[in-house]
Design an enzyme around this catalytic site. Structure first.
Site, PDB file in Angstrom:
ATOM      1  CB  CYS A 176      -0.923  -0.043   1.203  1.00 55.36           C
ATOM      2  SG  CYS A 176      -1.765   1.480   1.479  1.00 55.36           S
ATOM      3  CG  HIS A 205      -1.067   3.196   5.130  1.00 53.72           C
ATOM      4  ND1 HIS A 205      -1.088   1.877   4.757  1.00 53.72           N
ATOM      5  CD2 HIS A 205      -0.252   3.265   6.214  1.00 53.72           C
ATOM      6  CE1 HIS A 205      -0.319   1.165   5.573  1.00 53.72           C
ATOM      7  NE2 HIS A 205       0.190   1.993   6.467  1.00 53.72           N
TER       8      HIS A 205
END
Ligand code: NAG
Ligand code: NAG
Length: 495
Positions: free
Chosen positions: A77, A133
């Site tokens: 990610c 994130h």
């Protein structure tokens, strides 16, 4: 005369626009842009590849748009999203190895220009909904400091879908309306509501409240379908009771069905509110599917976190009624995460080259079904786990290993399973991805390909010489949720 005068004043008006923005874009050509990130959605996790999956709205985007056959992201990610927004390879930013963990003083570099900042210079309104994130311990790392007018979502990479509790039971759902301290709020009221509903509703609300005469860029970054496998029961019973291979695949199906329903809600709001006539939608997964969480990358090999095709080649669909006049079609040109920044800038009407990035603008090749401007790319160079891979034309070189799980999982009903493979690998592997997209036949021992192998090793070495070592960001204990009323907040690592 009157017409002439109008032309003159129009010319002046354009001049004003040009001098403010340092670029010439005519105001009404700029499309609205919706970027939808799915999290951990595998290559085979969509209805148009595995009929067990229930994704009618994603299928429709693929059926009407440009379905991309060779679009790549990073293996996990944080590097993927950083590559996407910066247009730079993660191995040149020290971000290549893994994801950010909650207490670390780490972020996507704050001194490089990123896509939303650049779109803002073109006059776009910009909003971020969902999982971030990319660092948050300083406010300077958060979306509203990184080119987004507003942020609603989670700072961390994972958490409960209903309770929104991340590591150390810290609550992680935020509504940041700007940059001032009072613009940062914790969305306590949303505890208990499934994040796919929250992110969908927020996006629809933004679309309702936005004045359409200004182009808007919205990133809708679903938490789905990352683990934990949590989903309201009715998606299981109504959509996925037919999935019987195992419990995880069934839940995964239901989470994907919920996300797909959300995409349906957003696309119908776009239609109803009149955005669709001048809109570009990109649906893309941030990396391959984790097969341990019920995900399928079939017929591609491997899983999330690996450099096999299953970890890196992702579902990518571009859709636009106006800007892709020849769609639908499949486009198999090479595209990498780093290419989206310049490509979307071009789609937004920006005609200047963008300096200091690794990505190439592929907008014209995509629109005209031409050859990709990208002919090679680095999958990754992981300086911690010591493995890397390079693509050059149809060939893929893997150095040391590609990671595990390394088999082929969750074949759709009727497809014959592929056998497990040996875990011992030679130092280099070479695959012809045109003839062998499932990476079944290592060609590194093929005498006819000796020159290819040598040339690719040399190229990979040249990239390795540019590696910025993985940044070991320090832990900052004062960030723990217990010091902040039980929530993950920003602002505990400023110098
Ligand atoms: C989509 O809209 C319907 C009707 O308003 C709603 O019931 C449903 O919960 C929405 N789905 C998602 C995922 O938000
Ligand atoms: C976090 O990192 C920044 C940049 O390296 C540094 O200036 C700052 O002092 C660090 N903060 C803490 C609390 O470690």
């Amino acid at each position: 005369m009157a017409t002439q005068q109008r032309h003159v004043s129009l010319g002046l008006a354009l001049l004003v626009v040009c001098s403010c923005l340092h670029v010439c874009v005519s105001a009404d050509s700029r499309p609205h842009i919706l970027l939808i990130f799915a999290d951990d959605l595998g290559w085979g996790d969509v209805g148009f590849r595995d009929p067990d999956m229930v994704t009618p709205h994603i299928d429709r985007l693929a059926r009407e748009g440009v379905n991309m056959g060779s679009s790549y992201m990073q293996q996990v990610c944080t590097p993927s999203r950083a590559a996407f927004l910066t247009g730079k390879y993660p191995f040149k930013m020290g971000l290549q190895h893994s994801v950010f963990s909650a207490l670390r003083n780490n972020s996507m570099p704050t001194d490089v220009s990123i896509l939303p900042e650049h779109l803002k210079e073109l006059g776009y309104a910009t909003h971020y909904v969902g999982k971030w994130h990319l660092g948050f311990c300083s406010k300077k790392m958060t979306p509203t400091y990184r080119g987004f007018d507003s942020f609603y979502g989670m700072y961390n990479g994972k958490g409960g879908y209903f309770d929104h509790l991340s590591k150390w039971k810290g609550y992680d759902m935020h509504e940041d309306k700007g940059k001032r301290p009072e613009d940062y709020t914790i969305a306590w009221k949303d505890q208990g509501v499934y994040s796919t509903n929250l992110f969908t509703d927020k996006t629809v609300q933004i679309l309702r409240e936005h004045d359409k005469t200004t182009p808007v860029f919205i990133t809708l970054s679903y938490q789905a379908v990352h683990g934990p496998l949590e989903v309201p029961e009715h998606y299981v019973t109504n959509h996925c009771s037919h999935v019987t291979v195992d419990k995880k695949r069934k839940l995964h199906c239901a989470m994907t069905a919920a996300m797909d329903e959300g995409i349906g809600n957003v696309t119908s709001a776009l239609d109803t509110l009149g955005y669709s006539d001048n809109l570009i939608t990109l649906f893309v997964s941030d990396n391959g599917g984790p097969i341990k969480e019920g995900s399928s990358n079939w017929p591609l090999r491997g899983s999330k976190i690996t450099l096999w095709e299953g970890g890196t080649r992702v579902v990518s669909i571009l859709h636009s009624k106006k800007h892709l006049p020849d769609a639908p079609y499949q486009w198999d040109g090479l595209m990498h995460a780093i290419d989206w920044y310049p490509t979307l800038m071009k789609a937004a009407g920006y005609n200047q080259p963008i300096t200091g990035i690794d990505g190439v603008d592929n907008w014209q090749p995509i629109v005209s079904q031409g050859a990709s401007k990208r002919t090679e790319f680095v999958y990754n160079i992981d300086d911690v786990k010591k493995f890397s891979a390079l693509r050059d034309g149809k060939y893929k070189l893997i150095a040391n290993k590609a990671g595990s799980p390394d088999g082929w999982y969750y074949p759709p009903t009727g497809a014959p399973p592929k056998p497990e493979t040996p875990r011992k690998y030679p130092q280099y592997m070479l695959f012809d991805l045109e003839g062998d997209p499932s990476e079944e036949n290592d060609l590194s021992g093929n005498r006819d390909l000796e020159d290819t192998l040598t040339a690719m090793k040399d190229k990979l070495q040249a990239y390795k010489d540019q590696v910025i070592p993985t940044r070991e960001a320090p832990k900052v204990a004062s960030g723990k949720p217990k010091h902040h009323g039980g929530a993950w907040v920003s602002g505990w690592c400023d110098a």
